[in-house]
Design a protein around this motif. Structure first.
Motif: not given
Length: 144
Positions: A33-38
């Motif tokens: 999820t963090a990678a998607s947001s980044t």
């Protein structure tokens, strides 16, 4: 082995294994999820930065037109037009990179959703096991 060193086994070991598995599941989902947001943020940042470059290219074109109207030498006018062309080429490449970042963001999000779909029920079941019922070996839950 010393009597002071506890031996972990049975229910305590299995409970620890369940907790570790649930933590791993949560970490993987959080990281995806963090990678998607980044990646989505990077796409927006690239677009906003190169929107500025596109504005610069327009400004340099106006300067070229002004220089032509003022009878400035053709070499100077050509250099300005080339500079604007280079800026626009960079903008096009940046847009392609922004699209790639968006696609990566989507893929990370889809991967997180897929991970939840594949393992979420197992993680929930593991976290909600009644006392006294041992979980099966981890390999039982893995995909063949």
């Amino acid at each position: 082995m010393s009597d002071l060193v506890p031996v972990i086994g049975g229910a305590l070991q299995k409970t620890g294994s369940v907790i570790v598995g649930a933590v791993r599941f949560g970490i993987v989902v959080a990281q995806l999820t963090a990678a998607s947001s980044t990646m989505a943020g990077l796409s927006n940042q690239v677009r906003s930065t190169f929107k500025y470059v596109e504005g610069c290219a327009d400004s340099v074109d106006r300067l070229s037109d002004l220089a032509a109207a003022k009878a400035v030498d053709q070499s100077t006018i050509n250099e300005h037009r080339e500079a604007a062309t280079v800026m626009r080429t960079c903008h096009e490449e940046a847009e392609a990179m922004a699209v790639e970042c968006e696609e990566m963001s989507t893929l990370f999000h889809e991967t997180a959703d897929g991970h939840i779909a594949d393992y979420g029920a197992v993680a929930d079941a593991a976290n909600n096991m009644p006392d006294g019922i041992d979980m099966a070996d981890r390999e039982f839950y893995s995909h063949p």
